[in-house]
Design an enzyme around this catalytic site. Structure first.
Site, PDB file in Angstrom:
ATOM      1  N   TYR A 188      -0.115  -5.894   0.152  1.00  0.00           N
ATOM      2  CA  TYR A 188       0.298  -4.940  -0.883  1.00  0.00           C
ATOM      3  C   TYR A 188       1.776  -5.179  -1.184  1.00  0.00           C
ATOM      4  CZ  TYR A 188      -0.990  -1.279  -4.015  1.00  0.00           C
ATOM      5  OH  TYR A 188      -1.318  -0.596  -5.163  1.00  0.00           O
TER       6      TYR A 188
ATOM      7  N   HIS B 269       9.053  -7.340  -0.042  1.00  0.00           N
ATOM      8  CA  HIS B 269       8.396  -8.529   0.539  1.00  0.00           C
ATOM      9  C   HIS B 269       8.801  -9.785  -0.230  1.00  0.00           C
ATOM     10  CE1 HIS B 269       5.151  -5.456   1.568  1.00  0.00           C
ATOM     11  NE2 HIS B 269       5.445  -5.963   2.748  1.00  0.00           N
TER      12      HIS B 269
ATOM     13  N   MET C  62      12.119   0.456  -0.444  1.00  0.00           N
ATOM     14  CA  MET C  62      10.796  -0.033  -0.873  1.00  0.00           C
ATOM     15  C   MET C  62       9.852  -0.102   0.322  1.00  0.00           C
ATOM     16  SD  MET C  62      11.512  -2.825  -3.747  1.00  0.00           S
ATOM     17  CE  MET C  62      12.480  -2.373  -5.186  1.00  0.00           C
TER      18      MET C  62
END
Ligand code: PAF
Length: 265
Positions: free
Chosen positions: A16, A21, A168
């Site tokens: 996800y 990331h 995040m």
């Protein structure tokens, strides 16, 4: 790649993928000749009643994002591939998991370190990149790599934030817009802490009290912990006379969020 004398960078994830990331993936791209990303929602780091079943998943989207951002290989094992029916071995640390998130999530770090050890043995990277948002995880993995003599350089990457400061996280998708607004209290309390320190307030208890007030003023927030501690040992510090880690975990309704910052006196 190893036979060709090329380096391998590795970014382990639970998928996800978000911008946070992607920043790790881009860093991996810069430092390694080749880049491996893993996507695996690791069942053994979730306790019963946590969000393993509901953890957000979108493999096709993740594969596209990983490819676009430079991954050469995406490793997506299934549960049975990593944990056979007679699986028995877990990796545990003695001290570092007894602080911060490890207190309310007692099996979490054993699950993380176990899967990261397995992934390191499978991928055989030269470098592995982890986000500093999961600060305790990063410290624990550094310790494990040292203790178990892995020849891998662990690289910590800065936390990426939304425009308003929210760190995040894949779990941010659980938040309704009202809850997302409440969630800003984590970042606000870290900012306030640095502001207090810069006017000379160096008593951890006072700073934690002020953070706690900010968090309690948000709707539907529940504090798991707020800590000011040594960045290496994670042991609490009462007077801030050197660089310290301030870390916190807060539940907004059912979503548990974490954040941290390094405070400099
Ligand atoms: O930080 C994560 O996403 C996970 O804890 C990790 C390191 C991929 C292990 O499952």
């Amino acid at each position: 790649m190893r036979r060709l004398d090329k380096t391998i960078a590795f970014v382990p994830t639970m998928g996800y993928l978000h911008e946070g990331h992607l920043s790790l993936i881009k860093k991996g791209r810069e430092i390694g000749d080749s880049l491996v990303v893993s996507i695996f929602v690791n069942p053994v780091q979730f306790a019963p009643g946590e969000d393993f079943e509901n953890y957000p998943r979108d493999l096709q989207r993740d594969l596209d994002l990983a490819r676009k951002n430079g991954a050469d290989v995406v490793f997506t094992p299934d549960d049975k591939e990593l944990y056979s029916n007679d699986y028995q071995t877990y990796v545990n640390l003695k001290e570092l998991p007894n602080h911060l998130c490890g207190i309310s999530r007692p099996i979490f770090f054993s699950g993380v370190v176990t899967v990261v050890t397995k992934l390191f043995n499978i991928v055989k990277p030269h470098f592995a990149i982890f986000g500093q948002k999961d600060y305790q995880q990063l410290v624990i993995i550094r310790q494990m790599v040292c203790d178990l003599n892995f020849d891998i350089e662990i690289i910590g990457a800065e936390t990426l934030r939304e425009h308003d400061g929210l760190a995040m996280s894949s779990r941010n998708v659980y938040l309704t817009s009202g809850q997302r607004n409440s969630a800003l209290c984590l970042y606000k309390s870290l900012q306030k802490a640095q502001a207090l320190l810069s006017i000379g307030i160096n008593d951890s208890e006072k700073i934690i009290d002020s953070a706690s007030e900010i968090i309690k003023s948000g709707t539907n927030t529940e504090i798991d912990y707020i800590a000011i501690c040594d960045p290496k040992t994670l042991i609490d510090i009462k007077k801030i006379d050197r660089q310290v880690l301030m870390a916190l975990a807060v539940k907004v309704v059912k979503t548990r969020l974490i954040d941290n910052t390094i405070l400099n006196p």
